[in-house]
Design a protein around this motif. Structure first.
Motif, PDB file in Angstrom:
ATOM      1  N   LEU A   1     -56.356  55.325 -31.496  1.00  0.00           N
ATOM      2  CA  LEU A   1     -55.212  56.220 -31.313  1.00  0.00           C
ATOM      3  C   LEU A   1     -54.084  55.415 -30.685  1.00  0.00           C
ATOM      4  CD1 LEU A   1     -57.036  59.295 -29.702  1.00  0.00           C
ATOM      5  CD2 LEU A   1     -56.360  59.054 -32.095  1.00  0.00           C
ATOM      6  N   ARG A   2     -52.857  55.596 -31.194  1.00  0.00           N
ATOM      7  CA  ARG A   2     -51.727  54.884 -30.595  1.00  0.00           C
ATOM      8  C   ARG A   2     -50.472  55.744 -30.585  1.00  0.00           C
ATOM      9  NH1 ARG A   2     -48.427  51.662 -34.375  1.00  0.00           N
ATOM     10  NH2 ARG A   2     -49.309  51.712 -36.490  1.00  0.00           N
ATOM     11  N   LEU A   3     -49.507  55.313 -29.790  1.00  0.00           N
ATOM     12  CA  LEU A   3     -48.334  56.126 -29.499  1.00  0.00           C
ATOM     13  C   LEU A   3     -47.476  56.393 -30.722  1.00  0.00           C
ATOM     14  CD1 LEU A   3     -46.788  57.537 -27.203  1.00  0.00           C
ATOM     15  CD2 LEU A   3     -45.532  55.401 -26.864  1.00  0.00           C
ATOM     16  N   ALA A   4     -47.384  55.433 -31.639  1.00  0.00           N
ATOM     17  CA  ALA A   4     -46.529  55.626 -32.820  1.00  0.00           C
ATOM     18  C   ALA A   4     -46.909  56.890 -33.582  1.00  0.00           C
ATOM     19  CB  ALA A   4     -46.611  54.404 -33.734  1.00  0.00           C
ATOM     20  N   GLU A   5     -48.198  57.177 -33.670  1.00  0.00           N
ATOM     21  CA  GLU A   5     -48.621  58.397 -34.361  1.00  0.00           C
ATOM     22  C   GLU A   5     -48.063  59.629 -33.667  1.00  0.00           C
ATOM     23  OE1 GLU A   5     -52.483  61.151 -35.502  1.00  0.00           O
ATOM     24  OE2 GLU A   5     -52.750  59.389 -34.211  1.00  0.00           O
ATOM     25  N   GLN A   6     -47.993  59.608 -32.356  1.00  0.00           N
ATOM     26  CA  GLN A   6     -47.491  60.775 -31.623  1.00  0.00           C
ATOM     27  C   GLN A   6     -46.023  61.045 -31.932  1.00  0.00           C
ATOM     28  OE1 GLN A   6     -49.614  62.832 -29.682  1.00  0.00           O
ATOM     29  NE2 GLN A   6     -51.012  61.549 -30.877  1.00  0.00           N
ATOM     30  N   TYR A   7     -45.237  59.976 -32.081  1.00  0.00           N
ATOM     31  CA  TYR A   7     -43.834  60.167 -32.491  1.00  0.00           C
ATOM     32  C   TYR A   7     -43.755  60.757 -33.895  1.00  0.00           C
ATOM     33  CZ  TYR A   7     -41.478  57.887 -28.551  1.00  0.00           C
ATOM     34  OH  TYR A   7     -40.956  57.601 -27.311  1.00  0.00           O
ATOM     35  N   LEU A   8     -44.629  60.320 -34.780  1.00  0.00           N
ATOM     36  CA  LEU A   8     -44.614  60.835 -36.151  1.00  0.00           C
ATOM     37  C   LEU A   8     -45.124  62.271 -36.205  1.00  0.00           C
ATOM     38  CD1 LEU A   8     -45.836  57.577 -37.889  1.00  0.00           C
ATOM     39  CD2 LEU A   8     -43.579  58.641 -38.168  1.00  0.00           C
ATOM     40  N   ILE A   9     -46.099  62.602 -35.356  1.00  0.00           N
ATOM     41  CA  ILE A   9     -46.551  63.993 -35.251  1.00  0.00           C
ATOM     42  C   ILE A   9     -45.412  64.879 -34.785  1.00  0.00           C
ATOM     43  CG2 ILE A   9     -47.967  65.553 -33.842  1.00  0.00           C
ATOM     44  CD1 ILE A   9     -50.200  63.448 -33.986  1.00  0.00           C
ATOM     45  N   ARG A  10     -44.719  64.442 -33.730  1.00  0.00           N
ATOM     46  CA  ARG A  10     -43.641  65.270 -33.199  1.00  0.00           C
ATOM     47  C   ARG A  10     -42.479  65.369 -34.173  1.00  0.00           C
ATOM     48  NH1 ARG A  10     -41.034  64.248 -27.277  1.00  0.00           N
ATOM     49  NH2 ARG A  10     -39.891  62.607 -28.384  1.00  0.00           N
ATOM     50  N   ALA A  11     -42.194  64.299 -34.886  1.00  0.00           N
ATOM     51  CA  ALA A  11     -41.107  64.347 -35.877  1.00  0.00           C
ATOM     52  C   ALA A  11     -41.411  65.402 -36.941  1.00  0.00           C
ATOM     53  CB  ALA A  11     -40.943  62.974 -36.525  1.00  0.00           C
ATOM     54  N   GLU A  12     -42.639  65.403 -37.453  1.00  0.00           N
ATOM     55  CA  GLU A  12     -43.009  66.385 -38.478  1.00  0.00           C
ATOM     56  C   GLU A  12     -42.997  67.801 -37.916  1.00  0.00           C
ATOM     57  OE1 GLU A  12     -46.786  67.367 -41.446  1.00  0.00           O
ATOM     58  OE2 GLU A  12     -46.617  65.378 -40.522  1.00  0.00           O
ATOM     59  N   ALA A  13     -43.550  67.969 -36.720  1.00  0.00           N
ATOM     60  CA  ALA A  13     -43.583  69.298 -36.113  1.00  0.00           C
ATOM     61  C   ALA A  13     -42.177  69.826 -35.864  1.00  0.00           C
ATOM     62  CB  ALA A  13     -44.375  69.245 -34.810  1.00  0.00           C
ATOM     63  N   ARG A  14     -41.292  68.957 -35.415  1.00  0.00           N
ATOM     64  CA  ARG A  14     -39.913  69.383 -35.175  1.00  0.00           C
ATOM     65  C   ARG A  14     -39.194  69.711 -36.476  1.00  0.00           C
ATOM     66  NH1 ARG A  14     -37.921  65.166 -30.340  1.00  0.00           N
ATOM     67  NH2 ARG A  14     -38.544  66.535 -28.613  1.00  0.00           N
ATOM     68  N   ALA A  15     -39.409  68.890 -37.493  1.00  0.00           N
ATOM     69  CA  ALA A  15     -38.769  69.163 -38.784  1.00  0.00           C
ATOM     70  C   ALA A  15     -39.218  70.511 -39.339  1.00  0.00           C
ATOM     71  CB  ALA A  15     -39.088  68.042 -39.774  1.00  0.00           C
ATOM     72  N   MET A  16     -40.509  70.821 -39.185  1.00  0.00           N
ATOM     73  CA  MET A  16     -41.022  72.096 -39.693  1.00  0.00           C
ATOM     74  C   MET A  16     -40.493  73.284 -38.899  1.00  0.00           C
ATOM     75  SD  MET A  16     -42.721  71.318 -42.365  1.00  0.00           S
ATOM     76  CE  MET A  16     -43.480  72.898 -42.704  1.00  0.00           C
ATOM     77  N   GLN A  17     -39.952  73.036 -37.710  1.00  0.00           N
ATOM     78  CA  GLN A  17     -39.316  74.098 -36.914  1.00  0.00           C
ATOM     79  C   GLN A  17     -37.798  74.046 -37.020  1.00  0.00           C
ATOM     80  OE1 GLN A  17     -41.563  74.752 -32.912  1.00  0.00           O
ATOM     81  NE2 GLN A  17     -41.929  72.610 -33.443  1.00  0.00           N
TER      82      GLN A  17
END
Length: 467
Positions: free
Chosen positions: A351-367
């Motif tokens: 697990l690494r931090l870059a994935e967390q930025y990509l998770i948040r980017a997708e979650a924010r875009a979907m909102q």
């Protein structure tokens, strides 16, 4: 068999797995597991050794070890990332061409080693529950980490195979005849185990080594689960909590430092030392790097279409993709050491931090938080040396932005734990992406087959459609 020999077998085969890989939890002798709580958990030191053994098994097992039958390799072959080096390697070609047969031994290795880790997690949890001798601190730690590991493995099983048996005990008779459980029921258990881990685990890493799961590892993985379940607000909140820990985690500017041992981008890593052999390189380095002289030992190469998808200025192309001049093949080069017995410098990233930025980017875009999503995506693009979306396309719409996020996930997370294969499936465009290059593609290919040996052993198991 003498009592001491039985105890040794229990600690090594059932729980610890320090030096070998146990591949079929159904074949463990019935009497052995009954000794666990009375012997293995008689004090803190032995209980913690059993927990160390669980992590060692994760580092060594087919499923999780980054080797030839790992989820990293087989899921990358199934997507548009890896190709077999030799088309004569039929077990790999079955994954690559989506003509997977139930008797494929790589697929069997994947399944059985995953359930072996689950068995060990269950044994730890039962030992914790039954023991009256271990301290509360050790009890809390063991329960949190064992439940995280169980949730982690079940996440992959349910995404690779669909409905699978939900094994929560070490009882041989129950496990041997277990039926498949609905996917939603498995996800409920995953979230329950992860929530327990979040509630119990501390924020610090043991001895500064990021090779044990901590609180933020559990939060980060829960963020992924919420993303997969399309709970966008929860995914954003959880990933934000991890991202906010700037004193512990950061996106490293130098791409060649990301996969080093205890990198500040790492949330959870696996040490090669845990495998119990004398090699200090990662399995990923050994499997992916094409030897400059002995190229005939190679097993994999990067899909040239995937390589061509990188912009020429993308630093990930120049730093994470290797080229072998004699064969003209490209290979994954995130790990730089192919073969070594000296001091460990690289750990396998989980697990690494870059994935967390990509998770948040997708979650924010979907909102419809487009600016927030662009900011997160640009954090990854900036490190890669690419133009920032905020500058080149400030009026970008949601659908176009989501497509860019998925493309960045492919380029950022390639050959890491099957991200691309699982992304294609959850987005629902596996056939669209892979069908053109694979005319034999069928929608039922989104799941791997239940291994034939498991069907023969357990009459209550059923096969996935299409196999």
């Amino acid at each position: 068999m003498k009592t001491t020999a039985i105890i040794y077998k229990v600690m090594i085969l059932v729980l610890c797995g320090f030096f070998i890989s146990c591949e079929d939890y159904l074949e463990i002798d019935v009497p052995d597991h009954k000794i666990v709580s009375a012997t293995v958990f008689e004090n803190d030191e032995i209980a913690l050794s059993a927990l160390d053994g669980l992590y060692n098994q994760i580092a060594a097992a087919h499923f999780t070890g980054g080797g030839a039958s790992s989820v990293t390799v087989l899921a990358a072959l199934s997507s548009d990332i890896l190709n077999p080096f030799y088309t004569t390697n039929l077990p790999y070609m079955e994954f690559d061409q989506h003509e997977l047969l139930p008797d494929n031994f790589r697929n069997t290795n994947l399944w059985t080693s995953a359930y072996n880790i689950i068995y060990m997690s269950n044994a730890l949890l039962e030992g914790v529950a039954d023991s009256k001798s271990i301290s509360q601190d050790v009890r809390t730690r063991l329960e949190g980490e064992a439940k995280f590991v169980r949730a982690f493995i079940y996440f992959y099983l349910v995404n690779l195979y669909g409905e699978v048996p939900l094994i929560l005990t070490t009882d041989y008779r129950t496990n041997a005849l277990a039926t498949r459980n609905p996917e939603e029921e498995i996800y409920m258990q995953i979230k329950s185990d992860l929530q327990t881990a979040i509630d119990l685990l501390g924020v610090n890493y043991l001895n500064g080594e990021r090779t044990r799961v901590n609180y933020y590892g559990a939060v980060a993985f829960m963020a992924r689960i919420e993303l997969y379940k399309e709970n966008w607000e929860k995914a954003e909140i959880l990933s934000s909590e991890v991202i906010s820990q700037t004193g512990t985690y950061e996106i490293l500017e130098n791409l060649n430092e990301v996969f080093l041992a205890n990198s500040k981008e790492a949330i959870w890593q696996l040490s090669p030392i845990g495998r119990g052999d004398n090699m200090t390189n990662t399995h990923e380095g050994a499997n992916f790097i094409i030897d400059p002289i002995y190229s005939f030992f190679a097993q994999f190469k990067l899909n040239p279409i995937f390589v061509d998808s990188f912009a020429t200025e993308d630093k990930r192309l120049t730093n994470w993709v290797g080229f072998h001049p004699a064969t003209t093949y490209y290979y994954p080069y995130k790990y730089k050491i192919r073969n070594d017995t000296e001091e460990v410098t690289e750990y396998s990233m989980v697990l690494r931090l870059a994935e967390q930025y990509l998770i948040r980017a997708e979650a924010r875009a979907m909102q419809d938080n487009i600016s927030g999503a662009v900011s997160d995506l640009d954090k990854i693009r900036e490190r890669a040396g690419l133009d920032l979306i905020a500058n080149v396309d400030p009026g970008i719409g949601r659908e176009q932005l989501l497509e860019l996020i998925f493309q960045e996930r492919k380029k950022e997370l390639f050959t890491e734990w099957g991200h691309r294969w699982l992304d294609l499936k959850r987005i629902g465009n596996t056939g669209e992406v892979l069908g053109e290059a694979h005319p034999q593609w069928q929608e039922t290919d989104v799941y791997f087959p239940i291994p034939e040996p498991e069907l023969l052993t357990n009459p209550n198991l059923t096969q996935n459609d299409g196999y």
